[in-house]
Every structure is written in structure tokens, then in C-alpha cells.
Design an enzyme around this catalytic site. Structure first.
Site, PDB file in Angstrom:
ATOM      1  N   ASN A   1      -8.676  24.200  10.859  1.00  0.00           N
ATOM      2  CA  ASN A   1      -8.120  23.914  12.177  1.00  0.00           C
ATOM      3  C   ASN A   1      -7.420  22.565  12.161  1.00  0.00           C
ATOM      4  O   ASN A   1      -7.828  21.636  11.458  1.00  0.00           O
ATOM      5  CB  ASN A   1      -9.197  23.977  13.271  1.00  0.00           C
ATOM      6  CG  ASN A   1     -10.392  23.082  13.038  1.00  0.00           C
ATOM      7  OD1 ASN A   1     -10.787  22.836  11.896  1.00  0.00           O
ATOM      8  ND2 ASN A   1     -10.991  22.591  14.101  1.00  0.00           N
TER       9      ASN A   1
ATOM     10  N   GLU B   1      -6.019  19.915  14.995  1.00  0.00           N
ATOM     11  CA  GLU B   1      -5.987  19.592  16.423  1.00  0.00           C
ATOM     12  C   GLU B   1      -4.831  18.646  16.742  1.00  0.00           C
ATOM     13  O   GLU B   1      -4.144  18.134  15.835  1.00  0.00           O
ATOM     14  CB  GLU B   1      -7.337  18.986  16.835  1.00  0.00           C
ATOM     15  CG  GLU B   1      -8.467  19.985  16.618  1.00  0.00           C
ATOM     16  CD  GLU B   1      -9.811  19.530  17.146  1.00  0.00           C
ATOM     17  OE1 GLU B   1      -9.981  18.329  17.453  1.00  0.00           O
ATOM     18  OE2 GLU B   1     -10.697  20.407  17.254  1.00  0.00           O
TER      19      GLU B   1
ATOM     20  N   CYS C   1      -6.096  27.160  15.198  1.00  0.00           N
ATOM     21  CA  CYS C   1      -7.384  27.504  14.591  1.00  0.00           C
ATOM     22  C   CYS C   1      -7.233  27.722  13.078  1.00  0.00           C
ATOM     23  O   CYS C   1      -6.149  28.040  12.571  1.00  0.00           O
ATOM     24  CB  CYS C   1      -7.920  28.791  15.194  1.00  0.00           C
ATOM     25  SG  CYS C   1      -8.375  28.686  16.923  1.00  0.00           S
TER      26      CYS C   1
ATOM     27  N   GLU D   1      -8.304  30.207  11.288  1.00  0.00           N
ATOM     28  CA  GLU D   1      -7.958  31.589  10.923  1.00  0.00           C
ATOM     29  C   GLU D   1      -6.444  31.785  10.954  1.00  0.00           C
ATOM     30  O   GLU D   1      -5.855  32.381  10.054  1.00  0.00           O
ATOM     31  CB  GLU D   1      -8.601  32.589  11.902  1.00  0.00           C
ATOM     32  CG  GLU D   1     -10.115  32.570  11.907  1.00  0.00           C
ATOM     33  CD  GLU D   1     -10.680  31.658  12.982  1.00  0.00           C
ATOM     34  OE1 GLU D   1     -10.195  30.520  13.135  1.00  0.00           O
ATOM     35  OE2 GLU D   1     -11.616  32.085  13.669  1.00  0.00           O
TER      36      GLU D   1
ATOM     37  N   CYS E   1     -12.167  33.383  17.587  1.00  0.00           N
ATOM     38  CA  CYS E   1     -11.754  33.407  19.000  1.00  0.00           C
ATOM     39  C   CYS E   1     -10.850  34.611  19.257  1.00  0.00           C
ATOM     40  O   CYS E   1     -10.319  35.234  18.324  1.00  0.00           O
ATOM     41  CB  CYS E   1     -11.067  32.101  19.393  1.00  0.00           C
ATOM     42  SG  CYS E   1      -9.351  31.966  18.843  1.00  0.00           S
TER      43      CYS E   1
ATOM     44  N   CYS F   1      -7.272  34.512  17.775  1.00  0.00           N
ATOM     45  CA  CYS F   1      -7.244  34.777  16.332  1.00  0.00           C
ATOM     46  C   CYS F   1      -7.526  36.243  16.029  1.00  0.00           C
ATOM     47  O   CYS F   1      -6.965  36.807  15.086  1.00  0.00           O
ATOM     48  CB  CYS F   1      -8.218  33.860  15.603  1.00  0.00           C
ATOM     49  SG  CYS F   1      -7.650  32.138  15.558  1.00  0.00           S
TER      50      CYS F   1
END
Ligand code: THU
Length: 134
Positions: free
Chosen positions: A49, A51, A60, A62, A94, A97
Site C-alpha cells: 500500500n 498512502e 491498496c 492488492e 477491501c 480491490c
């Protein structure tokens, strides 16, 4: 070894995902997330990930791994199996994803994540039974 000879079971893929988590840029949530996947032609891709101070721009682990696969293999990229892990935390992928995974994974692709200290593997179909599609 050629790319097509790479074979990863869920445990080996999870170890690779755990290593990828070490690359995470997560100064805001502190959630270090890593993902590893094997494509149908046998290539391995990793993602973490990343940010941003503008939180909504965060990506993310994934999706980072999936997009690395598309960048390398082009439109034919397909996910054979995928594993995701967060250091000190446990969660399944999530919803965003899952939708992106479903774009590139067959219904029977194996998706692994940590659940109560164990690797839990679900098929893409189980993880997102009614994906949006055109
Ligand atoms: N995160 C992932 O990398 N994958 C998921 O499936 C859920 C959340 C990241 C995004 C953000 O950097 C942090 O975890 C907390 O939401």
C-alpha cells in the site's frame, strides 16, 4: 528458471506478500500491507500500500500488485492466485480491490488472507459473488 516454472502454494505466496509489506508507505494508518500474486503464465508480482497526505489517493497493496501485472503482461494478464497480509492486523481484501481482482481473476482463482492466525483461502466467486460487469 523461466517465469513459467514459478510455482507457489498459499504459504509461499503469503511469505512473499509479507516481505512486500515491508515496502509499504503507510505513515498515516501505520497499516503495512503486502500482496503477492502469480499470473496464469506463472509470473510473480508484488505490491504494497502507498498512502498520501490526501488520504483518498491511497492505493491498496492488492491493486498495486495487480497493476504491476498488467503493466508487465498487458491486457492478457490473468490472476491464478493471490495472497494479502498486513503486519499486526488481519483483514480480507477491501471491496474496491475485490472488484479489481475480479476483472483479472477467474471465478475459481484462489485468494488468500489471514484469519485468526491462519491462512484462509477463498475462491474469487466466494469473495465477490456478484461483481459489477458490463
Ligand atoms: N489497505 C490495503 O492495502 N488493502 C486492503 O485490502 C485494505 C486496506 C491499506 C490502505 C491503507 O493504506 C491502509 O490499508 C488502511 O486502510
Amino acid at each position: 528458471m523461466t517465469a513459467g516454472e514459478i510455482r507457489f502454494d498459499a504459504e509461499a505466496l503469503m511469505e512473499t506478500a509479507e516481505a512486500a509489506a515491508g515496502q509499504a508507505y503507510a505513515p498515516y494508518s501505520k497499516a503495512m500491507v503486502g500482496c503477492a500474486l502469480v499470473s496464469e503464465v506463472g509470473n510473480l508480482y508484488r505490491g504494497c500500500n502507498v498512502e498520501n497526505a490526501s488520504y483518498g489517493l491511497t492505493i491498496c497493496a492488492e491493486r498495486n500488485a495487480i497493476f504491476a501485472g498488467v503493466a508487465a503482461e498487458g491486457a492478457r494478464f490473468r490472476i491464478a492466485r493471490l495472497a494479502v497480509i498486513a503486519r499486526g492486523l488481519e483483514f480480507p481484501p477491501c471491496g474496491a480491490c475485490r472488484q479489481v481482482m475480479a476483472e483479472f481473476a477467474g471465478e475459481d482463482a484462489d485468494i488468500s488472507f489471514m484469519d485468526r492466525g491462519q491462512i484462509r483461502t477463498m475462491t474469487m466467486r466466494e469473495l465477490l459473488p456478484a461483481r459489477f460487469s458490463f
